[in-house]
Design a protein around this motif. Structure first.
Motif, PDB file in Angstrom:
ATOM      1  N   LYS A   1     -23.062   1.160  -5.698  1.00 47.58           N
ATOM      2  CA  LYS A   1     -21.767   1.013  -5.028  1.00 47.58           C
ATOM      3  C   LYS A   1     -21.489   2.275  -4.246  1.00 47.58           C
ATOM      4  O   LYS A   1     -21.788   3.383  -4.680  1.00 47.58           O
ATOM      5  N   LYS A   2     -20.917   2.113  -3.051  1.00 51.25           N
ATOM      6  CA  LYS A   2     -20.552   3.279  -2.247  1.00 51.25           C
ATOM      7  C   LYS A   2     -19.353   3.978  -2.875  1.00 51.25           C
ATOM      8  O   LYS A   2     -18.382   3.347  -3.260  1.00 51.25           O
ATOM      9  N   VAL A   3     -19.472   5.288  -2.961  1.00 54.97           N
ATOM     10  CA  VAL A   3     -18.389   6.093  -3.524  1.00 54.97           C
ATOM     11  C   VAL A   3     -17.675   6.783  -2.382  1.00 54.97           C
ATOM     12  O   VAL A   3     -18.273   7.490  -1.580  1.00 54.97           O
ATOM     13  N   HIS A   4     -16.373   6.542  -2.285  1.00 56.22           N
ATOM     14  CA  HIS A   4     -15.569   7.184  -1.247  1.00 56.22           C
ATOM     15  C   HIS A   4     -14.970   8.443  -1.833  1.00 56.22           C
ATOM     16  O   HIS A   4     -14.442   8.454  -2.925  1.00 56.22           O
ATOM     17  N   GLY A   5     -15.022   9.507  -1.079  1.00 59.68           N
ATOM     18  CA  GLY A   5     -14.416  10.702  -1.643  1.00 59.68           C
ATOM     19  C   GLY A   5     -14.596  11.903  -0.868  1.00 59.68           C
ATOM     20  O   GLY A   5     -15.042  12.441  -0.089  1.00 59.68           O
TER      21      GLY A   5
END
Length: 70
Positions: free
Chosen positions: A66-70
């Motif tokens: 899953k892409k992690v936004h941050g």
């Protein structure tokens, strides 16, 4: 087609296909077994390059990160 295969999943499938190819080339497998495993190896190669496994869809499985936004 939404990609549903992660890098490790793809690598394992390619490695399994390579093992089948080596077993066939070495004469360890032949006949019907070689044919069935050869077809399976072809499917593994195709799904690895597409990063998509149709059998994962009905079960909602995804090995992709899953892409992690941050």
């Amino acid at each position: 087609m939404k990609k549903n295969m992660g890098i490790l999943d793809r690598a394992i499938r390619l490695a399994a296909a390579l093992v089948v190819a080596v077993l066939y080339a070495a004469g360890i497998i032949s006949g019907t077994v070689a044919l069935v495993l050869g077809i399976l190896a072809g499917v593994f190669i195709a799904t690895s390059f597409m990063s998509f496994c149709p059998l994962y869809l009905p079960f909602g499985i995804s090995t992709r990160r899953k892409k992690v936004h941050g």
